[in-house]
Motif scaffolding. Structure first.
Motif, short mmCIF file in Angstrom:
data_model
loop_
_atom_site.label_atom_id
_atom_site.label_comp_id
_atom_site.label_asym_id
_atom_site.label_seq_id
_atom_site.Cartn_x
_atom_site.Cartn_y
_atom_site.Cartn_z
N LEU A 26 -48.15 2.75 34.59
CA LEU A 26 -48.44 1.72 35.60
C LEU A 26 -47.24 0.81 35.82
CD1 LEU A 26 -52.12 0.76 34.68
CD2 LEU A 26 -51.34 1.96 36.72
N GLY A 27 -46.55 0.46 34.73
CA GLY A 27 -45.35 -0.36 34.86
C GLY A 27 -44.28 0.34 35.68
N SER A 28 -44.11 1.65 35.44
CA SER A 28 -43.09 2.39 36.19
C SER A 28 -43.48 2.58 37.65
CB SER A 28 -42.79 3.74 35.53
OG SER A 28 -43.89 4.60 35.64
N LEU A 29 -44.76 2.45 37.96
CA LEU A 29 -45.22 2.53 39.35
C LEU A 29 -45.17 1.18 40.06
CD1 LEU A 29 -48.29 4.91 38.89
CD2 LEU A 29 -46.14 5.44 40.07
N GLY A 30 -44.71 0.16 39.35
CA GLY A 30 -44.55 -1.15 39.96
C GLY A 30 -45.69 -2.12 39.72
N PHE A 31 -46.65 -1.74 38.92
CA PHE A 31 -47.76 -2.64 38.60
C PHE A 31 -47.38 -3.45 37.38
CE2 PHE A 31 -49.75 0.96 40.79
CZ PHE A 31 -50.42 0.29 41.80
N GLU A 32 -46.77 -4.59 37.61
CA GLU A 32 -46.29 -5.45 36.53
C GLU A 32 -47.40 -6.36 36.03
OE1 GLU A 32 -43.30 -4.98 35.22
OE2 GLU A 32 -42.90 -3.44 36.72
N GLY A 33 -47.27 -6.80 34.80
CA GLY A 33 -48.22 -7.75 34.23
C GLY A 33 -49.52 -7.13 33.76
N VAL A 34 -49.55 -5.80 33.65
CA VAL A 34 -50.75 -5.12 33.15
C VAL A 34 -50.50 -4.76 31.70
CG1 VAL A 34 -52.26 -3.11 33.39
CG2 VAL A 34 -51.24 -4.15 35.43
N GLY A 35 -51.41 -5.14 30.81
CA GLY A 35 -51.22 -4.85 29.39
C GLY A 35 -52.54 -4.71 28.68
N GLY A 36 -52.47 -4.30 27.43
CA GLY A 36 -53.66 -4.17 26.61
C GLY A 36 -54.61 -3.10 27.09
N ILE A 37 -54.09 -2.04 27.68
CA ILE A 37 -54.95 -0.99 28.22
C ILE A 37 -55.51 -0.15 27.07
CG2 ILE A 37 -55.01 1.11 29.61
CD1 ILE A 37 -52.89 -0.15 31.40
N ARG A 38 -56.81 0.05 27.10
CA ARG A 38 -57.51 0.88 26.13
C ARG A 38 -58.22 1.98 26.90
NH1 ARG A 38 -56.29 0.16 20.98
NH2 ARG A 38 -58.40 0.42 20.27
N GLN A 39 -58.06 3.19 26.48
CA GLN A 39 -58.67 4.34 27.13
C GLN A 39 -60.01 4.63 26.46
OE1 GLN A 39 -58.47 7.53 25.20
NE2 GLN A 39 -59.77 8.48 26.71
N GLY A 40 -60.98 5.12 27.23
CA GLY A 40 -62.28 5.47 26.68
C GLY A 40 -62.89 6.62 27.46
N LYS A 41 -64.18 6.83 27.25
CA LYS A 41 -64.87 7.89 27.97
C LYS A 41 -66.28 7.44 28.30
CE LYS A 41 -65.28 10.06 23.48
NZ LYS A 41 -64.80 11.08 22.61
N VAL A 42 -66.83 8.01 29.37
CA VAL A 42 -68.16 7.66 29.85
C VAL A 42 -68.97 8.94 30.00
CG1 VAL A 42 -69.49 6.70 31.78
CG2 VAL A 42 -67.35 5.63 31.08
N PHE A 43 -70.22 8.89 29.52
CA PHE A 43 -71.15 10.00 29.67
C PHE A 43 -72.35 9.51 30.47
CE2 PHE A 43 -69.01 10.54 25.59
CZ PHE A 43 -68.58 11.86 25.66
N ASP A 44 -72.68 10.20 31.56
CA ASP A 44 -73.88 9.92 32.34
C ASP A 44 -74.89 11.01 32.01
OD1 ASP A 44 -73.01 7.59 33.68
OD2 ASP A 44 -71.94 8.80 35.14
N LEU A 45 -76.07 10.61 31.58
CA LEU A 45 -77.09 11.55 31.15
C LEU A 45 -78.41 11.27 31.86
CD1 LEU A 45 -75.53 10.35 28.36
CD2 LEU A 45 -76.66 12.33 27.46
N GLU A 46 -79.24 12.30 32.01
CA GLU A 46 -80.60 12.17 32.50
C GLU A 46 -81.51 12.70 31.41
OE1 GLU A 46 -80.97 14.18 36.24
OE2 GLU A 46 -79.66 12.74 37.26
N LEU A 47 -82.47 11.89 30.99
CA LEU A 47 -83.40 12.28 29.95
C LEU A 47 -84.79 12.47 30.55
CD1 LEU A 47 -81.26 10.05 28.63
CD2 LEU A 47 -82.42 10.90 26.61
N ALA A 48 -85.42 13.58 30.23
CA ALA A 48 -86.73 13.93 30.80
C ALA A 48 -87.85 13.25 30.02
CB ALA A 48 -86.91 15.44 30.81
#
Length: 80
Positions: A26-48
């Protein structure tokens, strides 16, 4: 039927190389001042089931057994 969203994130203090890579990109794309990025994952489920308590208990078991590595990850469950 109950819909659920499970969000899994790394615990504080656990190194997150993907988050650091995203932060650098993001910094190399010009988005300055962005920090503390944490990656995660999301699961969407349907329960019967219409039983919210059972759904929540089942989802917790799913997270503990498969969806999250509880040694290094936290999870949250949202029902709708």
């Amino acid at each position: 039927m109950i819909k659920a969203r499970v969000t899994v994130t790394l615990k504080n203090g656990v190194l997150d190389p993907q988050g650091k890579a995203i932060e650098g990109a993001l910094g190399s794309l010009g988005f300055e001042g962005v920090g503390g990025i944490r990656q995660g994952k999301v699961f969407d489920l349907e329960l019967a089931t219409a039983d919210r308590a059972k759904a929540e208990a089942d989802l917790k078991a799913m997270c503990e057994k498969l969806l999250a590595n509880t040694v290094i990850e936290n999870y949250t469950i949202a029902l709708s």
